[in-house]
Design an enzyme around this catalytic site. Structure first.
Site, PDB file in Angstrom:
ATOM      1  N   CYS A 171      55.693  47.658   6.393  1.00  0.00           N
ATOM      2  CA  CYS A 171      55.935  49.015   5.867  1.00  0.00           C
ATOM      3  C   CYS A 171      55.103  50.105   6.565  1.00  0.00           C
ATOM      4  O   CYS A 171      55.563  51.240   6.704  1.00  0.00           O
ATOM      5  CB  CYS A 171      55.631  49.066   4.375  1.00  0.00           C
ATOM      6  SG  CYS A 171      56.156  47.622   3.444  1.00  0.00           S
ATOM      7  N   CYS A 228      56.285  52.765   9.351  1.00  0.00           N
ATOM      8  CA  CYS A 228      57.098  53.948   8.998  1.00  0.00           C
ATOM      9  C   CYS A 228      56.414  54.832   7.953  1.00  0.00           C
ATOM     10  O   CYS A 228      56.559  56.048   7.974  1.00  0.00           O
ATOM     11  CB  CYS A 228      58.460  53.521   8.470  1.00  0.00           C
ATOM     12  SG  CYS A 228      59.470  52.764   9.745  1.00  0.00           S
ATOM     13  N   HIS A 229      55.683  54.213   6.999  1.00  0.00           N
ATOM     14  CA  HIS A 229      55.167  55.006   5.874  1.00  0.00           C
ATOM     15  C   HIS A 229      53.694  55.383   6.038  1.00  0.00           C
ATOM     16  O   HIS A 229      53.191  56.199   5.271  1.00  0.00           O
ATOM     17  CB  HIS A 229      55.345  54.231   4.563  1.00  0.00           C
ATOM     18  CG  HIS A 229      56.781  53.939   4.245  1.00  0.00           C
ATOM     19  ND1 HIS A 229      57.614  54.855   3.640  1.00  0.00           N
ATOM     20  CD2 HIS A 229      57.561  52.852   4.496  1.00  0.00           C
ATOM     21  CE1 HIS A 229      58.835  54.330   3.504  1.00  0.00           C
ATOM     22  NE2 HIS A 229      58.815  53.117   4.022  1.00  0.00           N
ATOM     23  N   MET A 240      66.279  53.043   4.981  1.00  0.00           N
ATOM     24  CA  MET A 240      65.293  51.996   4.653  1.00  0.00           C
ATOM     25  C   MET A 240      66.010  50.641   4.628  1.00  0.00           C
ATOM     26  O   MET A 240      67.018  50.480   3.931  1.00  0.00           O
ATOM     27  CB  MET A 240      64.711  52.366   3.281  1.00  0.00           C
ATOM     28  CG  MET A 240      64.165  51.217   2.524  1.00  0.00           C
ATOM     29  SD  MET A 240      62.388  51.114   2.638  1.00  0.00           S
ATOM     30  CE  MET A 240      62.146  49.649   1.663  1.00  0.00           C
ATOM     31  N   HIS A 242      57.143  60.567  18.307  1.00  0.00           N
ATOM     32  CA  HIS A 242      57.348  59.115  18.389  1.00  0.00           C
ATOM     33  C   HIS A 242      57.417  58.679  19.852  1.00  0.00           C
ATOM     34  O   HIS A 242      56.404  58.605  20.519  1.00  0.00           O
ATOM     35  CB  HIS A 242      58.594  58.723  17.594  1.00  0.00           C
ATOM     36  CG  HIS A 242      58.710  57.268  17.348  1.00  0.00           C
ATOM     37  ND1 HIS A 242      57.895  56.588  16.484  1.00  0.00           N
ATOM     38  CD2 HIS A 242      59.543  56.334  17.862  1.00  0.00           C
ATOM     39  CE1 HIS A 242      58.205  55.301  16.485  1.00  0.00           C
ATOM     40  NE2 HIS A 242      59.214  55.119  17.314  1.00  0.00           N
ATOM     41  N   HIS A 256      65.956  58.893  19.042  1.00  0.00           N
ATOM     42  CA  HIS A 256      65.092  57.735  19.360  1.00  0.00           C
ATOM     43  C   HIS A 256      65.400  57.313  20.789  1.00  0.00           C
ATOM     44  O   HIS A 256      66.261  56.462  21.031  1.00  0.00           O
ATOM     45  CB  HIS A 256      65.350  56.594  18.368  1.00  0.00           C
ATOM     46  CG  HIS A 256      64.289  55.524  18.424  1.00  0.00           C
ATOM     47  ND1 HIS A 256      64.208  54.623  19.462  1.00  0.00           N
ATOM     48  CD2 HIS A 256      63.260  55.244  17.586  1.00  0.00           C
ATOM     49  CE1 HIS A 256      63.168  53.819  19.243  1.00  0.00           C
ATOM     50  NE2 HIS A 256      62.574  54.172  18.112  1.00  0.00           N
TER      51      HIS A 256
HETATM   52 FE1  DHE Z   1      58.608  50.494  18.707  1.00  0.00          FE
HETATM   53  C1  DHE Z   1      58.217  51.928  21.828  1.00  0.00           C
HETATM   54  C2  DHE Z   1      56.376  52.690  17.413  1.00  0.00           C
HETATM   55  C3  DHE Z   1      59.392  49.399  15.549  1.00  0.00           C
HETATM   56  C4  DHE Z   1      60.569  48.044  20.043  1.00  0.00           C
HETATM   57  N1  DHE Z   1      57.554  52.064  19.455  1.00  0.00           N
HETATM   58  C5  DHE Z   1      57.519  52.493  20.782  1.00  0.00           C
HETATM   59  C6  DHE Z   1      56.599  53.583  20.890  1.00  0.00           C
HETATM   60  C7  DHE Z   1      56.072  53.792  19.651  1.00  0.00           C
HETATM   61  C8  DHE Z   1      56.664  52.841  18.749  1.00  0.00           C
HETATM   62  C9  DHE Z   1      55.039  54.818  19.246  1.00  0.00           C
HETATM   63  C10 DHE Z   1      56.276  54.329  22.173  1.00  0.00           C
HETATM   64  C11 DHE Z   1      55.236  53.599  22.989  1.00  0.00           C
HETATM   65  C12 DHE Z   1      54.942  54.280  24.316  1.00  0.00           C
HETATM   66  O1  DHE Z   1      55.889  54.636  25.031  1.00  0.00           O
HETATM   67  O2  DHE Z   1      53.770  54.459  24.640  1.00  0.00           O
HETATM   68  N2  DHE Z   1      58.025  50.977  16.798  1.00  0.00           N
HETATM   69  C13 DHE Z   1      57.097  51.903  16.510  1.00  0.00           C
HETATM   70  C14 DHE Z   1      56.915  51.984  15.064  1.00  0.00           C
HETATM   71  O3  DHE Z   1      56.046  52.666  14.454  1.00  0.00           O
HETATM   72  C15 DHE Z   1      58.013  51.224  14.435  1.00  0.00           C
HETATM   73  C16 DHE Z   1      59.077  52.215  13.978  1.00  0.00           C
HETATM   74  C17 DHE Z   1      57.673  50.445  13.180  1.00  0.00           C
HETATM   75  C18 DHE Z   1      56.570  49.427  13.307  1.00  0.00           C
HETATM   76  O4  DHE Z   1      56.128  48.919  12.266  1.00  0.00           O
HETATM   77  O5  DHE Z   1      56.131  49.116  14.392  1.00  0.00           O
HETATM   78  C19 DHE Z   1      58.510  50.431  15.656  1.00  0.00           C
HETATM   79  N3  DHE Z   1      59.774  48.977  17.939  1.00  0.00           N
HETATM   80  C20 DHE Z   1      59.942  48.705  16.624  1.00  0.00           C
HETATM   81  C21 DHE Z   1      60.777  47.545  16.433  1.00  0.00           C
HETATM   82  O6  DHE Z   1      61.052  46.980  15.336  1.00  0.00           O
HETATM   83  C22 DHE Z   1      61.312  47.155  17.771  1.00  0.00           C
HETATM   84  C23 DHE Z   1      62.786  47.520  17.816  1.00  0.00           C
HETATM   85  C24 DHE Z   1      61.205  45.683  18.099  1.00  0.00           C
HETATM   86  C25 DHE Z   1      59.807  45.196  18.359  1.00  0.00           C
HETATM   87  O7  DHE Z   1      59.612  44.562  19.371  1.00  0.00           O
HETATM   88  O8  DHE Z   1      58.943  45.433  17.524  1.00  0.00           O
HETATM   89  C26 DHE Z   1      60.500  48.091  18.668  1.00  0.00           C
HETATM   90  N4  DHE Z   1      59.282  50.076  20.580  1.00  0.00           N
HETATM   91  C27 DHE Z   1      60.029  48.991  20.917  1.00  0.00           C
HETATM   92  C28 DHE Z   1      60.216  48.961  22.357  1.00  0.00           C
HETATM   93  C29 DHE Z   1      59.550  50.089  22.873  1.00  0.00           C
HETATM   94  C30 DHE Z   1      58.968  50.768  21.736  1.00  0.00           C
HETATM   95  C31 DHE Z   1      61.015  47.925  23.135  1.00  0.00           C
HETATM   96  C32 DHE Z   1      59.422  50.511  24.344  1.00  0.00           C
HETATM   97  C33 DHE Z   1      60.667  51.167  24.826  1.00  0.00           C
HETATM   98  C34 DHE Z   1      60.593  51.498  26.298  1.00  0.00           C
HETATM   99  O9  DHE Z   1      61.613  51.330  26.974  1.00  0.00           O
HETATM  100  O10 DHE Z   1      59.544  51.922  26.755  1.00  0.00           O
END
Ligand code: DHE
Length: 541
Positions: free
Chosen positions: A46, A49-50, A87, A323, A365
């Protein structure tokens, strides 16, 4: 680490303000075990996001006053079934008791986790192989430029896959629910950040990928990058953390922590925020500078790392909640989603100023976005959306295409909302977008692809999960995160299934849009993000 983190959480738990204005009936209570279990679930599922302090960001604020208004029953229903507001439902992951306890936990005063400063970082820091003991030349024959570092989310590992042979070259242990990989300027070192704040540095010059240094930079983290400006190549790494809200500058060869900077401050709304989390970080190639995006305050920091003892930060006001984002094709402008404000902020890193704040459809996004030359509007950058079924194109060329610059020039219809990532490559004429978080299986399993030279022709929808031919289970097979190979003639998608189900990576021939290979392996658990060494090193997207 979890044990310690949650022990620490429990020590710092504040008693519920009994008799406060919002309290209805007896104060919510949980046994020690139930509270500890709920704190762990909250952190894992959680807090992203929260917020750790539950002040809300992409998700709603869940401080006791708000939670108490909803009440125990409604909270349980929301946790079980999800909401139309985006959610997700948790009834397939959490037991009835876990949901009940979590609902009660949300009615209690949020836990305040401990800080994580220089002493903690130094105590966690390990150089497994000192710099002078590392190879002086590459010890393998792999084309490391075309290696993909693949996040194995639920096993806390990355798979290093040889993009030429499509074989797993090595699997390396990393942090919990590992998030992203980034590259050193030279392309030799991969830096991998886990959600638990553990950073691993992997050397690609060994016979097998080898972790040479590790550090824990905080309790909750998402981002890492390196210094890329001339004269500073490979010198520093920078990591952003969600908790404590801060960023840290590390030695690029050993991960020794050198400097920590807090991001707690007054935000764009003029109010103090105790938990402004560090979201995306990118590294400039035109200045010794990182662009550090602070989610809750809506402030973008341009951090000049040329003299870290006398660190200079330019603070740019944009919008909440920042983000993810990426460079435009010229690498002068950085575009970042202020996703809950439905805006894209554009920073002119040459002038050190905000160039524009652009309204978009709900919840952009982009990942890092996608750059291409539009036949009518000139250079554009693309993002997809969590809550709209379009790909938004924004003009990025204020010099030769001024009328279109920083405007939404087109919205391309895609096969569904719930999209996380768009992708193209300078050598490709395809623009791809996933819809990984869509609740309907057929949509989440598919991608949209446009021919960027002939956008009027309309999109093709391709069910990538079907190409993988995995057995059907209860879990959705979410197709997520396209990433090109070094040559730009293949795009790789993850088919992200449940933790105990088989997952896969599908490699698609970019020209024919037909399946070229499927990478399957019992060790490949929940692959999500994939980071091609060459493309990540050079910010090609
Ligand atoms: Fe991410 C990038 C935060 C959930 C896969 N994600 C990012 C970035 C942030 C972020 C701040 C940018 C980083 C950077 O460029 O320096 N992500 C978050 C969260 O806060 C969130 C919403 C919830 C959490 O609890 O983490 C979250 N993210 C996910 C997933 O559930 C994903 C789909 C699967 C996973 O692996 O966790 C996911 N996030 C990704 C990926 C990137 C990413 C693959 C990089 C994308 C790219 O091409 O650079």
């Amino acid at each position: 680490m979890f044990k310690n983190f949650h022990r620490a959480l429990l020590i710092t738990v504040l008693p519920l303000a009994a008799g406060s204005a919002y309290a209805q009936g007896p104060a919510p209570t949980l046994t020690k075990e139930a509270k500890e279990g709920s704190a762990k679930i909250y952190f894992e599922r959680c807090a992203g996001c929260h917020g750790v302090l539950r002040k809300g960001a992409t998700g709603k604020g869940l401080e006791p006053e708000a939670s108490e208004k909803l009440g125990q029953q409604r909270l349980e229903k929301i946790l079980s079934d999800g909401t139309e507001g985006g959610m997700p439902n948790f009834d397939d992951i959490l037991s009835k008791d876990e949901i009940k306890n979590l609902a009660t936990y949300l009615r209690m005063t949020p836990d305040v986790p401990p800080e994580w400063g220089m002493k903690d970082m130094k105590a966690s820091w390990k150089v497994h192989i000192p710099v002078d003991k590392r190879p002086t030349k590459k010890m393998n024959t792999i084309n490391t430029n075309n290696v993909f570092s693949v996040t194995l989310r639920d096993s806390g590992e990355v798979a290093l896959i040889d993009g030429d042979t499509k074989k797993i070259w090595g699997i390396v242990k990393t942090g919990y629910a590992v998030h992203i990989s980034r590259l050193s300027y030279s392309g030799r070192y991969v830096y991998v950040i886990g959600r638990d704040g553990r950073l691993d540095m992997i050397d690609l010059w060994y016979e097998k990928p080898t972790t040479v240094a590790t550090i824990k930079i905080g309790l909750d983290a998402r981002s890492v990058d390196t210094s890329k400006f001339k004269g500073f190549e490979d010198k520093y790494a920078v990591v952003g953390s969600y908790w404590p809200p801060q960023y840290a500058v590390l030695d690029g060869y050993t991960l020794e922590p050198l400097k920590i900077v807090s991001t707690r401050s007054i935000g764009v709304d003029g109010e103090y925020h105790p938990e402004p989390r560090v979201a995306s970080i990118v590294s400039s190639q035109i200045k010794p500078e990182w662009v550090i995006n602070v989610k809750e305050t809506g402030l973008i920091k341009l951090v000049d790392y040329s003299d870290i003892k006398n660190l200079k930060e330019t603070t740019i006001e944009s919008a909440k909640f920042l983000h993810d984002g990426g460079w435009d094709a010229s690498k002068r402008y950085f575009l970042v989603a202020a996703n809950a404000s439905n805006k894209i902020a554009v920073v002119d890193t040459k002038e050190g100023k905000l160039a524009a704040l652009i309204d978009t459809k709900p919840i952009p996004h982009p990942g890092r976005g996608a750059n291409f030359v539009h036949p009518k509007f000139g250079p554009v950058w693309a993002t997809s959306h969590l809550k709209a079924d379009v790909i938004t194109l924004i003009g990025t060329d204020p010099e030769k295409n001024k009328a279109n610059a920083w405007k939404v020039v087109q919205e391309l219809k895609m096969h569904g909302s719930g999209s996380l990532f768009v992708k193209t490559h300078p050598k490709s004429s395809n623009l791809w977008a996933d819809a990984a978080l869509h609740p309907e299986p057929e949509v989440a399993e598919s991608v949209t692809v446009y021919d960027i030279k002939n956008l009027d022709k309309g999109p093709e929808k391709i069910n990538v999960a079907k190409m993988a031919g995995l057995p059907k289970t209860k879990a959705l097979q979410r197709v997520v995160h396209g990433e090109y190979n070094e040559k730009g003639d293949e795009i790789w998608f993850s088919v992200w299934a449940g933790k105990t189900d088989p997952s896969a990576i599908v490699v698609i021939d970019d020209k024919t849009r037909k399946m070229k290979a499927v990478i399957k392996d019992p060790k490949m658990i929940t692959p999500t993000g994939k980071f091609n060494v060459y493309n990540t090193q050079h910010d090609i997207y």
